[in-house]
Design an enzyme around this catalytic site. Structure first.
Site, short mmCIF file in Angstrom:
data_model
loop_
_atom_site.label_atom_id
_atom_site.label_comp_id
_atom_site.label_asym_id
_atom_site.label_seq_id
_atom_site.Cartn_x
_atom_site.Cartn_y
_atom_site.Cartn_z
N ASP A 16 -65.49 86.73 23.20
CA ASP A 16 -66.81 86.46 22.63
C ASP A 16 -66.68 85.60 21.37
O ASP A 16 -65.72 85.73 20.62
CB ASP A 16 -67.49 87.81 22.30
CG ASP A 16 -69.00 87.68 22.26
OD1 ASP A 16 -69.53 86.56 22.47
OD2 ASP A 16 -69.66 88.69 21.99
N ARG A 29 -71.85 73.76 22.01
CA ARG A 29 -71.28 75.03 22.48
C ARG A 29 -70.09 74.81 23.42
O ARG A 29 -69.12 75.58 23.43
CB ARG A 29 -72.34 75.86 23.21
CG ARG A 29 -73.47 76.35 22.31
CD ARG A 29 -74.51 77.11 23.13
NE ARG A 29 -73.92 78.24 23.85
CZ ARG A 29 -73.67 79.42 23.31
NH1 ARG A 29 -73.97 79.63 22.05
NH2 ARG A 29 -73.13 80.39 24.02
N HIS A 33 -66.15 76.52 24.11
CA HIS A 33 -65.50 77.00 25.34
C HIS A 33 -64.16 76.27 25.57
O HIS A 33 -63.19 76.88 26.03
CB HIS A 33 -66.43 76.80 26.55
CG HIS A 33 -67.70 77.60 26.45
ND1 HIS A 33 -67.71 78.92 26.09
CD2 HIS A 33 -69.01 77.27 26.66
CE1 HIS A 33 -68.96 79.36 26.06
NE2 HIS A 33 -69.77 78.38 26.41
N LEU A 127 -46.43 88.01 35.07
CA LEU A 127 -47.71 88.52 34.56
C LEU A 127 -48.81 88.09 35.52
O LEU A 127 -48.75 86.99 36.09
CB LEU A 127 -47.96 87.93 33.18
CG LEU A 127 -49.22 88.35 32.40
CD1 LEU A 127 -48.94 88.30 30.89
CD2 LEU A 127 -50.43 87.48 32.68
N LEU A 191 -69.66 96.85 25.92
CA LEU A 191 -68.85 96.60 27.12
C LEU A 191 -69.52 95.55 28.01
O LEU A 191 -68.85 94.90 28.83
CB LEU A 191 -68.65 97.93 27.87
CG LEU A 191 -67.48 98.06 28.82
CD1 LEU A 191 -66.18 97.53 28.22
CD2 LEU A 191 -67.29 99.51 29.22
C1 FPP Z 1 -68.44 83.96 25.25
O1 FPP Z 1 -68.78 83.21 24.12
C2 FPP Z 1 -67.69 83.15 26.21
C3 FPP Z 1 -68.06 82.95 27.51
C4 FPP Z 1 -69.27 83.54 28.11
C5 FPP Z 1 -67.30 82.07 28.40
C6 FPP Z 1 -65.83 82.16 28.26
C7 FPP Z 1 -65.25 81.11 29.11
C8 FPP Z 1 -64.21 80.31 28.80
C9 FPP Z 1 -63.43 80.42 27.57
C10 FPP Z 1 -63.86 79.20 29.72
C11 FPP Z 1 -63.66 79.64 31.14
C12 FPP Z 1 -62.60 78.89 31.72
C13 FPP Z 1 -61.50 79.40 32.27
C14 FPP Z 1 -60.39 78.51 32.61
C15 FPP Z 1 -61.34 80.83 32.55
P1 FPP Z 1 -70.31 82.94 23.82
O2 FPP Z 1 -70.67 81.63 24.42
O3 FPP Z 1 -71.12 84.09 24.29
O4 FPP Z 1 -70.29 82.87 22.27
P2 FPP Z 1 -71.46 83.27 21.26
O5 FPP Z 1 -71.71 84.75 21.45
O6 FPP Z 1 -70.87 82.95 19.92
O7 FPP Z 1 -72.65 82.42 21.60
#
Ligand code: FPP
Length: 237
Positions: A16, A29, A33, A127, A191
């Site tokens: 997160d 944003r 990511h 892993l 969760l």
């Molecule tokens: C949460 O941060 C993150 C996600 C919902 C996406 C996570 C995905 C990746 C890191 C990339 C996926 C790619 C692969 C290769 C697995 P948020 O956007 O909710 O952050 P915020 O709460 O600060 O807005």
């Protein structure tokens, strides 16, 4: 003689804070990511070095489809690009990639890339990296219950035979042990529909740091916190 500290066999991570990380830097944003993928890479390397056997990442929840279309598309592109670019390194490191969640909602292209990476990394025995994609616990349980009901209807299973093992074996996670440690970054303490059945006896750790800033030191701190916990599994010790 020093006693080796217990290392969690399976760590599940709610990554997160990517959006907030980007906003703090005046970036889009998507940049958050992209930085988040870099953290996945670092975390994999360190976890393998420390002896962790399973690492599950909550990469895309069933709820994430509700994000702006541009962000969903950017996440899909990032997923495909990462899968293609990282495969050789994952193979070299002995990492086996699996997914949990309902993949049928993804485009043909995404599904093909996922099938390919699973196939190409299948021999990895150092892993297992598990990507939770279009995943949520309630959806996983709904699918499992439907399948059990189908078997009862077909007469291949009796309702009285349904026990906890039977349910666990019907879940997407049947191939791996339950998580010992669940980490959620960015200070949120929820969760959010992630591994609810499987995390029944997990330890929880909620560092304040945003996911792109989750460094090797932060990972080791999580291991130290875990090692200091007294896991009793409902027993008196
Ligand atoms: C949460 O941060 C993150 C996600 C919902 C996406 C996570 C995905 C990746 C890191 C990339 C996926 C790619 C692969 C290769 C697995 P948020 O956007 O909710 O952050 P915020 O709460 O600060 O807005």
């Amino acid at each position: 003689m020093s006693i080796a500290k217990p290392i969690p066999q399976h760590i599940a991570i709610i990554m997160d804070g990517n959006g907030r990380w980007a906003k703090l830097r005046g970036k889009d944003r998507t940049e958050g990511h992209i930085a988040g993928v870099e953290t996945i890479r670092t975390t994999l390397r360190i976890a393998a070095q420390r002896g962790v056997r399973y690492l599950t990442f909550y990469a895309f929840s069933t709820e994430n489809w509700g994000r702006p279309e541009a962000e969903v598309n950017a996440l899909m592109d990032l997923l495909c690009r990462s899968v293609i670019n990282e495969t050789p390194e994952l193979i070299r490191m002995g990492i086996c990639v699996r997914t949990i969640g309902d993949r049928s909602r993804f485009s043909e292209r995404v599904q093909q890339h996922l099938a390919q990476i699973e196939e190409q990394t299948a021999a990895g025995d150092r892993l297992t990296m598990v990507l939770a994609l279009n995943y949520s616990s309630r959806d996983e349980l709904r699918r499992a219950v439907q399948e059990l009901a189908r078997r009862v209807e077909a007469g291949t299973l009796q309702a009285s035979q349904i026990d906890e093992t039977c349910i666990s074996e019907m879940l997407d996670t049947a191939f791996m042990p339950d998580p010992d440690l669940v980490i959620r970054t960015s200070g949120e303490q929820r969760l959010s529909n992630f591994l609810m059945w499987q995390a029944s006896y997990a330890e929880f750790y909620f560092p304040e740091v945003l996911w792109p800033d989750f460094t090797e030191e932060e990972f080791d701190r999580a291991l130290d916190v875990y090692a200091a916990r007294d896991r009793r599994f409902g027993l008196v010790k």
